[in-house]
Scaffold this active site. Structure first.
Site, PDB file in Angstrom:
ATOM      1  N   GLU A  63      82.317 -36.539 134.504  1.00 15.62           N
ATOM      2  CA  GLU A  63      81.255 -37.458 134.107  1.00 15.62           C
ATOM      3  C   GLU A  63      79.988 -37.336 134.937  1.00 15.62           C
ATOM      4  O   GLU A  63      78.902 -37.199 134.391  1.00 15.62           O
ATOM      5  CB  GLU A  63      81.750 -38.917 134.170  1.00 15.62           C
ATOM      6  CG  GLU A  63      80.615 -39.893 133.854  1.00 15.62           C
ATOM      7  CD  GLU A  63      81.011 -41.348 133.797  1.00 15.62           C
ATOM      8  OE1 GLU A  63      82.120 -41.704 134.232  1.00 15.62           O
ATOM      9  OE2 GLU A  63      80.185 -42.137 133.304  1.00 15.62           O
ATOM     10  N   ASP A  81      87.247 -38.139 134.681  1.00 13.83           N
ATOM     11  CA  ASP A  81      86.442 -39.342 134.912  1.00 13.83           C
ATOM     12  C   ASP A  81      86.850 -39.856 136.287  1.00 13.83           C
ATOM     13  O   ASP A  81      87.990 -40.300 136.479  1.00 13.83           O
ATOM     14  CB  ASP A  81      86.732 -40.396 133.828  1.00 13.83           C
ATOM     15  CG  ASP A  81      85.755 -41.562 133.914  1.00 13.83           C
ATOM     16  OD1 ASP A  81      85.122 -41.742 134.974  1.00 13.83           O
ATOM     17  OD2 ASP A  81      85.643 -42.301 132.914  1.00 13.83           O
ATOM     18  N   ILE A  83      85.981 -42.477 138.133  1.00 12.14           N
ATOM     19  CA  ILE A  83      86.390 -43.891 138.059  1.00 12.14           C
ATOM     20  C   ILE A  83      86.086 -44.362 136.645  1.00 12.14           C
ATOM     21  O   ILE A  83      84.925 -44.388 136.233  1.00 12.14           O
ATOM     22  CB  ILE A  83      85.615 -44.803 139.050  1.00 12.14           C
ATOM     23  CG1 ILE A  83      85.792 -44.334 140.493  1.00 12.14           C
ATOM     24  CG2 ILE A  83      86.083 -46.259 138.901  1.00 12.14           C
ATOM     25  CD1 ILE A  83      85.070 -45.213 141.536  1.00 12.14           C
ATOM     26  N   ASP A  84      87.115 -44.674 135.892  1.00 12.97           N
ATOM     27  CA  ASP A  84      86.885 -45.311 134.597  1.00 12.97           C
ATOM     28  C   ASP A  84      86.988 -46.808 134.848  1.00 12.97           C
ATOM     29  O   ASP A  84      88.030 -47.309 135.265  1.00 12.97           O
ATOM     30  CB  ASP A  84      87.916 -44.865 133.551  1.00 12.97           C
ATOM     31  CG  ASP A  84      87.557 -45.430 132.190  1.00 12.97           C
ATOM     32  OD1 ASP A  84      86.412 -45.227 131.750  1.00 12.97           O
ATOM     33  OD2 ASP A  84      88.407 -46.110 131.589  1.00 12.97           O
ATOM     34  N   THR A  86      83.822 -48.424 136.253  1.00  9.59           N
ATOM     35  CA  THR A  86      82.952 -48.565 137.435  1.00  9.59           C
ATOM     36  C   THR A  86      82.436 -49.995 137.587  1.00  9.59           C
ATOM     37  O   THR A  86      82.365 -50.506 138.706  1.00  9.59           O
ATOM     38  CB  THR A  86      81.775 -47.564 137.357  1.00  9.59           C
ATOM     39  OG1 THR A  86      82.327 -46.250 137.377  1.00  9.59           O
ATOM     40  CG2 THR A  86      80.822 -47.709 138.520  1.00  9.59           C
ATOM     41  N   ASP A 210      86.379 -40.450 128.952  1.00  9.78           N
ATOM     42  CA  ASP A 210      87.057 -41.751 128.836  1.00  9.78           C
ATOM     43  C   ASP A 210      88.380 -41.623 128.080  1.00  9.78           C
ATOM     44  O   ASP A 210      89.311 -42.382 128.325  1.00  9.78           O
ATOM     45  CB  ASP A 210      86.183 -42.758 128.081  1.00  9.78           C
ATOM     46  CG  ASP A 210      84.899 -43.089 128.815  1.00  9.78           C
ATOM     47  OD1 ASP A 210      84.952 -43.289 130.029  1.00  9.78           O
ATOM     48  OD2 ASP A 210      83.828 -43.148 128.163  1.00  9.78           O
TER      49      ASP A 210
HETATM   50  C1  IPD Z   1      83.351 -47.149 130.819  1.00 11.54           C
HETATM   51  C2  IPD Z   1      84.626 -47.901 130.631  1.00 11.54           C
HETATM   52  C3  IPD Z   1      84.377 -49.105 129.751  1.00 11.54           C
HETATM   53  C4  IPD Z   1      83.795 -48.729 128.447  1.00 11.54           C
HETATM   54  C5  IPD Z   1      82.565 -47.904 128.636  1.00 11.54           C
HETATM   55  C6  IPD Z   1      82.833 -46.699 129.515  1.00 11.54           C
HETATM   56  P1  IPD Z   1      82.884 -45.876 133.132  1.00 11.54           P
HETATM   57  O1  IPD Z   1      83.548 -46.010 131.646  1.00 11.54           O
HETATM   58  O2  IPD Z   1      85.595 -47.096 130.016  1.00 11.54           O
HETATM   59  O3  IPD Z   1      85.568 -49.775 129.451  1.00 11.54           O
HETATM   60  O4  IPD Z   1      83.471 -49.897 127.740  1.00 11.54           O
HETATM   61  O5  IPD Z   1      82.144 -47.485 127.363  1.00 11.54           O
HETATM   62  O6  IPD Z   1      81.650 -45.985 129.709  1.00 11.54           O
HETATM   63  O7  IPD Z   1      81.412 -45.710 132.950  1.00 11.54           O
HETATM   64  O8  IPD Z   1      83.268 -47.073 133.891  1.00 11.54           O
HETATM   65  O9  IPD Z   1      83.523 -44.605 133.581  1.00 11.54           O
HETATM   66 CA    CA Z   2      84.741 -43.867 131.856  1.00 10.18          CA
HETATM   67 CA    CA Z   3      83.372 -43.138 135.162  1.00  7.69          CA
HETATM   68 CA    CA Z   4      80.028 -44.317 133.833  1.00  5.25          CA
END
Ligand code: IPD
Ligand code: CA
Ligand code: CA
Ligand code: CA
Length: 264
Positions: A63, A81, A83-84, A86, A210
């Protein structure tokens, strides 16, 4: 190789855990609700250096280093990813995960989604089932909207018209479903579907990192993942439906209004 990925996720998880209680250093990306922290970058650097240290010829789509279009070829490719979730990490809401998926010939071979705060390691290998901390995962038996707990999210996009469509989709579904939950990590929501702790997930605006790893965990747990038109998952389409059954996925596809985002 799966053990190798699990070890990297554990190492990355230690970085996340030690930063979790510290004041986060973050920047905004496309909106005030779309954040990146120093820890996202540290984790991504760590994961990439471990992968390239062992497999220097492999490709990586990650990412925070992705720029422009991400292209998945037939070559061995890791989709990461760091950190999913963040925003959860920044707000100290303990629902975030490191995601590592490995693709070859454009097919997921194995995947790891690790929530280090709760020490929950979800993983799957193609044809060998899905597990969490060694325990086999199985999706729920839910096939009806009335009995379904639906998982979705708003994402970091604050475009008014997209938010209206997302709200209208939730409004339409809640009148027929048991509940709708939004917890801030697409990958962990999908792992919940795999674990039978929720029946269907969908979201528009997500990226390949994701859902690349979590979609294998769902299918290996007996679930069904598709595009909003019911076709096979398209990793670059910026959306995914993941359900305990094909019937439930198809019902969701019929009920929701799609939102189109520029492809990854
Ligand atoms: C997000 C998370 C979140 C989702 C967002 C994503 P990130 O990823 O998965 O649940 O609603 O669309 O972008 O940015 O925290 O890696
Ligand atoms: Ca994510
Ligand atoms: Ca992320
Ligand atoms: Ca992100």
């Amino acid at each position: 190789m799966l053990d190798f990925a699990k070890n990297i996720a554990k190492e990355a998880g230690s970085l996340i855990v030690s930063a979790f209680d510290q004041p986060p250093h973050y920047h905004e990306k496309v909106s005030f609700a779309d954040l990146v922290t120093d820890t996202d970058k540290q984790v991504e650097d760590l994961v990439m250096s471990r992968i390239l240290g062992t497999y220097p010829d492999h490709k990586i789509i990650a990412e925070e280093s992705a720029s422009g279009r991400s292209i998945l070829t037939s070559d061995p490719t890791w989709i990461v990813d760091p950190i999913d979730g963040t925003s959860n990490f920044v707000s100290k809401f303990p629902f975030c995960a490191v995601c590592i998926g490995f693709y070859k010939e454009k097919q997921a071979q194995f995947a790891v989604v690790y929530n280090p705060i709760c020490d929950q390691m979800f993983y799957a290998e193609r044809g060998k089932g899905a597990f969490m901390n060694g325990r086999g995962l199985r999706v729920s038996h839910c096939t009806e909207l009335h009995n379904a707990l639906i998982l979705t999210d708003w994402g970091g996009d604050r475009n008014a018209s997209n938010l209206d469509t997302k709200a209208a989709n939730i409004r339409r579904l809640i009148s027929e479903a048991r509940g709708v939950r939004t917890m801030g990590s697409a990958a962990l929501h999908m792992c919940q579907v795999a674990a039978g702790q929720g029946d269907v997930f969908f979201e528009f605006g997500i990226h390949c990192w994701d859902y690349a790893a979590a979609s294998l965990i769902v299918t290996e747990a007996g679930g069904y993942c598709c595009n909003v038109d019911g076709g096979p998952v398209d990793l670059m389409a910026r959306h995914c439906v993941a359900a305990s059954s094909k019937q439930l996925a198809e019902m969701i596809c019929q009920k929701i209004v799609p939102i189109s985002y520029p492809r990854d």
